[in-house]
Design a protein around this motif. Structure first.
Motif, PDB file in Angstrom:
ATOM      1  N   UNK A 138       0.669  -1.172  -0.136  1.00  0.00           N
ATOM      2  CA  UNK A 138       0.070   0.036   0.025  1.00  0.00           C
ATOM      3  C   UNK A 138       0.883   1.314   0.233  1.00  0.00           C
ATOM      4  N   UNK A 139       2.276   1.296   0.966  1.00  0.00           N
ATOM      5  CA  UNK A 139       2.790   2.378   0.866  1.00  0.00           C
ATOM      6  C   UNK A 139       3.616   2.532  -0.193  1.00  0.00           C
ATOM      7  N   UNK A 140       4.072   1.639  -0.759  1.00  0.00           N
ATOM      8  CA  UNK A 140       5.103   1.763  -2.044  1.00  0.00           C
ATOM      9  C   UNK A 140       4.381   2.032  -3.178  1.00  0.00           C
ATOM     10  N   UNK A 141       2.893   1.657  -3.234  1.00  0.00           N
ATOM     11  CA  UNK A 141       2.356   2.107  -4.409  1.00  0.00           C
ATOM     12  C   UNK A 141       0.902   3.031  -3.911  1.00  0.00           C
ATOM     13  N   UNK A 142       1.394   4.005  -3.122  1.00  0.00           N
ATOM     14  CA  UNK A 142       0.505   5.087  -2.561  1.00  0.00           C
ATOM     15  C   UNK A 142      -0.015   6.081  -3.491  1.00  0.00           C
ATOM     16  N   UNK A 143       0.871   6.114  -4.842  1.00  0.00           N
ATOM     17  CA  UNK A 143       0.586   7.080  -5.644  1.00  0.00           C
ATOM     18  C   UNK A 143      -0.736   6.708  -6.590  1.00  0.00           C
ATOM     19  N   UNK A 144      -0.924   5.379  -6.435  1.00  0.00           N
ATOM     20  CA  UNK A 144      -1.963   4.649  -7.383  1.00  0.00           C
ATOM     21  C   UNK A 144      -3.477   4.488  -6.678  1.00  0.00           C
ATOM     22  N   UNK A 145      -3.199   4.843  -5.252  1.00  0.00           N
ATOM     23  CA  UNK A 145      -4.624   4.838  -4.227  1.00  0.00           C
ATOM     24  C   UNK A 145      -5.653   5.588  -5.036  1.00  0.00           C
ATOM     25  N   UNK A 146      -6.955   5.040  -5.218  1.00  0.00           N
ATOM     26  CA  UNK A 146      -7.944   5.883  -5.879  1.00  0.00           C
ATOM     27  C   UNK A 146      -8.976   6.211  -4.416  1.00  0.00           C
ATOM     28  N   UNK A 147      -9.163   7.274  -3.980  1.00  0.00           N
ATOM     29  CA  UNK A 147      -9.805   7.823  -2.951  1.00  0.00           C
ATOM     30  C   UNK A 147     -11.281   7.607  -3.185  1.00  0.00           C
ATOM     31  N   UNK A 148     -11.473   7.610  -4.161  1.00  0.00           N
ATOM     32  CA  UNK A 148     -13.066   7.333  -4.702  1.00  0.00           C
ATOM     33  C   UNK A 148     -13.474   5.819  -4.683  1.00  0.00           C
ATOM     34  N   UNK A 149     -12.431   4.997  -4.697  1.00  0.00           N
ATOM     35  CA  UNK A 149     -12.888   3.560  -4.769  1.00  0.00           C
ATOM     36  C   UNK A 149     -12.747   2.979  -3.431  1.00  0.00           C
ATOM     37  N   UNK A 150     -13.285   1.637  -3.246  1.00  0.00           N
ATOM     38  CA  UNK A 150     -13.341   1.045  -1.967  1.00  0.00           C
ATOM     39  C   UNK A 150     -11.850   0.668  -1.513  1.00  0.00           C
ATOM     40  N   UNK A 151     -11.247   1.205  -0.480  1.00  0.00           N
ATOM     41  CA  UNK A 151      -9.987   0.880   0.229  1.00  0.00           C
ATOM     42  C   UNK A 151      -9.963  -0.573   0.693  1.00  0.00           C
ATOM     43  N   UNK A 152     -11.207  -0.942   1.406  1.00  0.00           N
ATOM     44  CA  UNK A 152     -11.254  -2.291   1.865  1.00  0.00           C
ATOM     45  C   UNK A 152     -11.109  -3.321   0.682  1.00  0.00           C
ATOM     46  N   UNK A 153     -11.505  -3.045  -0.234  1.00  0.00           N
ATOM     47  CA  UNK A 153     -11.689  -4.117  -1.524  1.00  0.00           C
ATOM     48  C   UNK A 153      -9.998  -4.058  -1.981  1.00  0.00           C
ATOM     49  N   UNK A 154      -9.573  -2.759  -2.164  1.00  0.00           N
ATOM     50  CA  UNK A 154      -8.023  -2.780  -2.566  1.00  0.00           C
ATOM     51  C   UNK A 154      -7.242  -3.563  -1.543  1.00  0.00           C
ATOM     52  N   UNK A 155      -7.436  -3.336  -0.349  1.00  0.00           N
ATOM     53  CA  UNK A 155      -6.552  -3.863   0.643  1.00  0.00           C
ATOM     54  C   UNK A 155      -6.564  -5.367   0.717  1.00  0.00           C
ATOM     55  N   UNK A 156      -7.985  -5.893   0.796  1.00  0.00           N
ATOM     56  CA  UNK A 156      -8.034  -7.363   0.802  1.00  0.00           C
ATOM     57  C   UNK A 156      -7.712  -7.986  -0.438  1.00  0.00           C
ATOM     58  N   UNK A 157      -7.755  -7.160  -1.526  1.00  0.00           N
ATOM     59  CA  UNK A 157      -7.359  -7.843  -2.806  1.00  0.00           C
ATOM     60  C   UNK A 157      -5.703  -8.078  -2.871  1.00  0.00           C
ATOM     61  N   UNK A 158      -4.997  -7.226  -2.402  1.00  0.00           N
ATOM     62  CA  UNK A 158      -3.589  -7.459  -2.118  1.00  0.00           C
ATOM     63  C   UNK A 158      -3.337  -8.359  -1.145  1.00  0.00           C
ATOM     64  N   UNK A 159      -4.052  -8.344  -0.080  1.00  0.00           N
ATOM     65  CA  UNK A 159      -3.894  -9.500   0.984  1.00  0.00           C
ATOM     66  C   UNK A 159      -4.192 -10.872   0.327  1.00  0.00           C
ATOM     67  N   UNK A 160      -4.890 -10.900  -0.414  1.00  0.00           N
ATOM     68  CA  UNK A 160      -5.363 -12.271  -1.075  1.00  0.00           C
ATOM     69  C   UNK A 160      -4.511 -12.877  -1.907  1.00  0.00           C
ATOM     70  N   UNK A 161      -3.674 -11.774  -2.879  1.00  0.00           N
ATOM     71  CA  UNK A 161      -2.820 -12.411  -3.557  1.00  0.00           C
ATOM     72  C   UNK A 161      -1.572 -12.964  -2.715  1.00  0.00           C
ATOM     73  N   UNK A 162      -1.247 -12.317  -1.845  1.00  0.00           N
ATOM     74  CA  UNK A 162      -0.210 -12.792  -0.757  1.00  0.00           C
ATOM     75  C   UNK A 162      -0.628 -14.163  -0.045  1.00  0.00           C
ATOM     76  N   UNK A 163      -1.910 -14.177   0.201  1.00  0.00           N
ATOM     77  CA  UNK A 163      -2.436 -15.238   0.814  1.00  0.00           C
ATOM     78  C   UNK A 163      -2.178 -16.647   0.018  1.00  0.00           C
ATOM     79  N   UNK A 164      -2.789 -16.136  -1.389  1.00  0.00           N
ATOM     80  CA  UNK A 164      -2.522 -17.264  -2.327  1.00  0.00           C
ATOM     81  C   UNK A 164      -1.213 -17.694  -2.398  1.00  0.00           C
ATOM     82  N   UNK A 165      -0.303 -16.856  -2.715  1.00  0.00           N
ATOM     83  CA  UNK A 165       1.170 -17.169  -2.553  1.00  0.00           C
ATOM     84  C   UNK A 165       1.633 -18.215  -1.510  1.00  0.00           C
ATOM     85  N   UNK A 166       1.255 -17.775  -0.328  1.00  0.00           N
ATOM     86  CA  UNK A 166       1.699 -18.426   0.850  1.00  0.00           C
ATOM     87  C   UNK A 166       1.059 -19.797   0.670  1.00  0.00           C
ATOM     88  N   UNK A 167      -0.274 -20.032   0.534  1.00  0.00           N
ATOM     89  CA  UNK A 167      -0.838 -21.178   0.395  1.00  0.00           C
ATOM     90  C   UNK A 167      -0.123 -22.066  -0.487  1.00  0.00           C
TER      91      UNK A 167
END
Length: 191
Positions: free
Chosen positions: A55-84
């Motif tokens: 989130x911090x390294x890609x902060x310039x790409x944040x879209x304040x008008x989109x769901x931050x929750x969806x963005x955050x959990x999508x990133x975590x989901x990809x890391x989770x799948x990688x770990x699984x």
């Protein structure tokens, strides 16, 4: 407390204070989400940390008008799948799976095994609880492997509408298929 959109704008501009506030708002929810799948504090800590670093390294790409929750959990989901995936390819995981297979000898345990056909029937019943649009989006994404962008283009709707409808559909499906949680995890998050 400052609203999330304003925080996102500040984080996008490089405010570490706003980033820390955003972190405090979301870290416990994200931790619970990841932990429910991994059951490992260390692995969960790593994924949560990697997610917030992303989130911090890609902060310039944040879209304040989109769901931050969806963005955050999508990133975590990809890391989770990688770990699984990493865990599934781990020799000790293979031994654990083999041990569990060998341990399931008794007739009583055999009766408790989840039959994939039963899962498929339950999935069909669960999909019947979706609206026609939710069902269409769910099937295009999870059964035909179309991305959100591809679905949006195919249905001539906005990507955010696809994300919202898919999120609602997934909540309904997960609720309906709780007893099939492991098979559902594999179905929803294809390796």
């Amino acid at each position: 407390m400052i609203e999330e959109r304003a925080l996102l704008l500040l984080v996008k501009a490089g405010s570490e204070k706003a980033y820390y506030t955003l972190y405090k708002m979301w870290v416990s929810r994200l931790y619970r989400f990841v932990y429910q799948y991994l059951k490992s504090e260390d692995a969960t800590d790593d994924i949560v940390q990697e997610t917030f670093c992303r989130i911090w390294t890609n902060r310039e790409k944040l879209d304040p008008d989109s769901s931050f929750k969806a963005y955050l959990f999508t990133i975590a989901y990809h890391f989770l799948i990688k770990e699984l995936r990493r865990q599934l390819n781990n020799a000790s995981m293979e031994e654990y799976v083999e041990y569990n297979e060998n341990a399931r000898i008794s007739e009583e345990d055999a009766e408790k095994d989840i039959d994939f056909d039963q899962f498929c029937k339950a999935l069909q019943r669960a999909k019947a609880n979706l609206s026609p649009r939710q069902r269409e989006i769910f099937e295009l994404n999870k059964e035909y492997n179309l991305s959100v962008a591809e679905i949006a283009e195919h249905l001539s709707i906005k990507e955010q509408v696809v994300r919202n409808q898919l999120s609602i559909a997934l909540k309904i499906i997960r609720t309906e298929l709780q007893q099939y949680s492991f098979i559902l995890l594999l179905f929803l998050y294809k390796f």
